[in-house]
Design a protein around this motif. Sequence first.
Motif, PDB file in Angstrom:
ATOM      1  N   PRO A   8       0.835  -1.208   0.000  1.00 16.48           N
ATOM      2  CA  PRO A   8       0.000   0.000   0.000  1.00 16.48           C
ATOM      3  C   PRO A   8       0.869   1.257   0.000  1.00 16.48           C
ATOM      4  O   PRO A   8       1.776   1.386   0.829  1.00 16.48           O
ATOM      5  N   ALA A  10      -0.813   4.448  -0.866  1.00 20.81           N
ATOM      6  CA  ALA A  10      -1.817   5.454  -1.241  1.00 20.81           C
ATOM      7  C   ALA A  10      -2.028   6.548  -0.200  1.00 20.81           C
ATOM      8  O   ALA A  10      -2.775   7.485  -0.439  1.00 20.81           O
ATOM      9  N   GLY A  11      -1.357   6.437   0.962  1.00 19.92           N
ATOM     10  CA  GLY A  11      -1.599   7.412   2.035  1.00 19.92           C
ATOM     11  C   GLY A  11      -1.194   8.828   1.642  1.00 19.92           C
ATOM     12  O   GLY A  11      -0.392   9.029   0.724  1.00 19.92           O
ATOM     13  N   HIS A  12      -1.741   9.816   2.349  1.00 13.99           N
ATOM     14  CA  HIS A  12      -1.433  11.221   2.041  1.00 13.99           C
ATOM     15  C   HIS A  12      -0.039  11.626   2.525  1.00 13.99           C
ATOM     16  O   HIS A  12       0.533  12.589   2.043  1.00 13.99           O
ATOM     17  N   THR A  14       0.783  13.083   5.323  1.00 13.23           N
ATOM     18  CA  THR A  14       0.690  14.475   5.799  1.00 13.23           C
ATOM     19  C   THR A  14       1.790  14.825   6.801  1.00 13.23           C
ATOM     20  O   THR A  14       2.188  15.987   6.894  1.00 13.23           O
ATOM     21  N   ARG A  15       2.294  13.811   7.515  1.00 12.60           N
ATOM     22  CA  ARG A  15       3.332  14.137   8.511  1.00 12.60           C
ATOM     23  C   ARG A  15       4.650  14.549   7.856  1.00 12.60           C
ATOM     24  O   ARG A  15       5.545  15.021   8.543  1.00 12.60           O
ATOM     25  N   LYS A  25       5.495   9.836  -0.376  1.00 14.43           N
ATOM     26  CA  LYS A  25       6.566   9.688   0.623  1.00 14.43           C
ATOM     27  C   LYS A  25       7.405   8.458   0.319  1.00 14.43           C
ATOM     28  O   LYS A  25       8.593   8.413   0.614  1.00 14.43           O
ATOM     29  N   GLU A  26       6.782   7.452  -0.314  1.00 16.13           N
ATOM     30  CA  GLU A  26       7.490   6.208  -0.610  1.00 16.13           C
ATOM     31  C   GLU A  26       8.589   6.414  -1.653  1.00 16.13           C
ATOM     32  O   GLU A  26       9.435   5.546  -1.843  1.00 16.13           O
ATOM     33  N   GLN A 102      -6.510   3.215  -4.838  1.00 16.03           N
ATOM     34  CA  GLN A 102      -7.476   3.384  -3.748  1.00 16.03           C
ATOM     35  C   GLN A 102      -8.079   4.766  -3.988  1.00 16.03           C
ATOM     36  O   GLN A 102      -7.370   5.769  -3.925  1.00 16.03           O
ATOM     37  N   GLY A 107      -7.949   4.650   4.867  1.00 16.87           N
ATOM     38  CA  GLY A 107      -7.174   3.880   5.832  1.00 16.87           C
ATOM     39  C   GLY A 107      -6.536   2.626   5.257  1.00 16.87           C
ATOM     40  O   GLY A 107      -6.870   2.177   4.149  1.00 16.87           O
TER      41      GLY A 107
HETATM   42  P1  UTP Z   1       0.230   5.875   7.494  1.00 21.41           P
HETATM   43  O1  UTP Z   1      -0.474   5.338   8.661  1.00 21.41           O
HETATM   44  O2  UTP Z   1       1.623   6.352   7.705  1.00 21.41           O
HETATM   45  O3  UTP Z   1      -0.679   7.008   6.864  1.00 21.41           O
HETATM   46  O4  UTP Z   1       0.203   4.741   6.380  1.00 21.41           O
HETATM   47  P2  UTP Z   1      -0.373   8.099   5.741  1.00 21.41           P
HETATM   48  O5  UTP Z   1      -1.675   8.638   5.300  1.00 21.41           O
HETATM   49  O6  UTP Z   1       0.496   7.529   4.644  1.00 21.41           O
HETATM   50  O7  UTP Z   1       0.517   9.206   6.475  1.00 21.41           O
HETATM   51  P3  UTP Z   1       0.104  10.437   7.449  1.00 21.41           P
HETATM   52  O8  UTP Z   1      -0.409   9.796   8.713  1.00 21.41           O
HETATM   53  O9  UTP Z   1      -0.896  11.289   6.709  1.00 21.41           O
HETATM   54  O10 UTP Z   1       1.410  11.149   7.640  1.00 21.41           O
HETATM   55  C1  UTP Z   1       0.932   3.527   6.437  1.00 21.41           C
HETATM   56  C2  UTP Z   1       0.991   2.918   5.035  1.00 21.41           C
HETATM   57  O11 UTP Z   1      -0.327   2.674   4.564  1.00 21.41           O
HETATM   58  C3  UTP Z   1      -0.574   3.366   3.343  1.00 21.41           C
HETATM   59  C4  UTP Z   1       0.484   4.468   3.289  1.00 21.41           C
HETATM   60  O12 UTP Z   1       0.791   4.847   1.951  1.00 21.41           O
HETATM   61  C5  UTP Z   1       1.656   3.852   4.028  1.00 21.41           C
HETATM   62  O13 UTP Z   1       2.473   3.075   3.158  1.00 21.41           O
HETATM   63  N1  UTP Z   1      -1.971   3.868   3.337  1.00 21.41           N
HETATM   64  C6  UTP Z   1      -2.484   4.544   4.408  1.00 21.41           C
HETATM   65  C7  UTP Z   1      -2.757   3.655   2.216  1.00 21.41           C
HETATM   66  O14 UTP Z   1      -2.305   3.046   1.224  1.00 21.41           O
HETATM   67  N2  UTP Z   1      -4.048   4.137   2.216  1.00 21.41           N
HETATM   68  C8  UTP Z   1      -4.576   4.815   3.271  1.00 21.41           C
HETATM   69  O15 UTP Z   1      -5.776   5.218   3.192  1.00 21.41           O
HETATM   70  C9  UTP Z   1      -3.769   5.031   4.397  1.00 21.41           C
END
Ligand code: UTP
Length: 301
Positions: A8, A10-12, A14-15, A25-26, A102, A107
């Motif tokens: 995965p 797809a996360g934002h 944000t940190r 970030k990846e 996604q 999440g």
């Molecule tokens: P994190 O819990 O670090 O969340 O995701 P995030 O959204 O990437 O970062 P912050 O909290 O906004 O800084 C852990 C892993 O799960 C993926 C992220 O890309 C990361 O590899 N992830 C997270 C998803 O693919 N989809 C999501 O909806 C959330």
Amino acid sequence: MIRSAIVPVAGHGTRLLPATKSQPKEMLPVARKPIVQYVVEELVANGIEQILFVTGRSKSSIENHFDSDPELTRVLKDGNKKDLLAELEFEELDANFFYTRQRFQRGLGDAILCGENFAGESPVIVALGDSILGINAESKAVQRMTELFMDKRASCVIAVEEVPREDVVHYGIVDVAENSDGTLRVAKIVEKPTVEEAPSCLAVAGRYAFSPLIFDMIRRVKPDKRGEIQLTSAIQMLCEEGKRVLALKLRPEERRYDIGNFPSYFETFVEFALADPLYGKDFRAYLERLLCGGSSPSSSS
Ligand code: UTP
């Protein structure tokens, strides 16, 4: 054996803003490589043959990174840049890459659910795209997890590592009991507990092996206060239904580098740069001068 992995990404992130505003970030570099390249190289070294990236908007650079670039290769060949061509050898990695999106960042659990058709009826590894195991990703934990999963006919195997008590608030934490054969059975898993609530200091470390049962569990998870479907909740359901959920402790040299926040990203970058076979020695000398307040660092490079 387990031959497929879901990564995965797809996360934002944000940190890590503003660094992650328009790039994943990846794809941030740790020493010479983007983080996700370490993850893929680790998976391939552990017998994984097909990898599904769960991506989102502004993540196309990941797809480009693992594609070949004939024009760049030609330029380097024409210039007889053999050493630089060697840096592109990862393009030949023995794995097939798949991509899905996604659509809404709901999440980690929801991201994993996007891999249901990819996994089909077979077990699958989940490897977080923002976590590297061990310096230069030299870890065979996924292979050991696969063996444990197969030998014990588990529904889930989770990689875990000991963290300082005050840090439990950042992780999924497991409560384990030792079986008579020495394996660790997970009785309970809690997401980001308080120091008082935490059942142990064993933190989930970004690698999982799952039977396809996990997808049914994820579907049953209700969104949390932030609207996210937590993978931890789905694993807790497996525990409550009496399924075999096991933990595998990472070896000290396989420590997890989570680059999802700046302090940890900085530490990881510096540690990997210090371990660089070509530049590490000079970088160490530079840092020592910098930290000892000796000669001006700018005059030393
Ligand atoms: P994190 O819990 O670090 O969340 O995701 P995030 O959204 O990437 O970062 P912050 O909290 O906004 O800084 C852990 C892993 O799960 C993926 C992220 O890309 C990361 O590899 N992830 C997270 C998803 O693919 N989809 C999501 O909806 C959330």
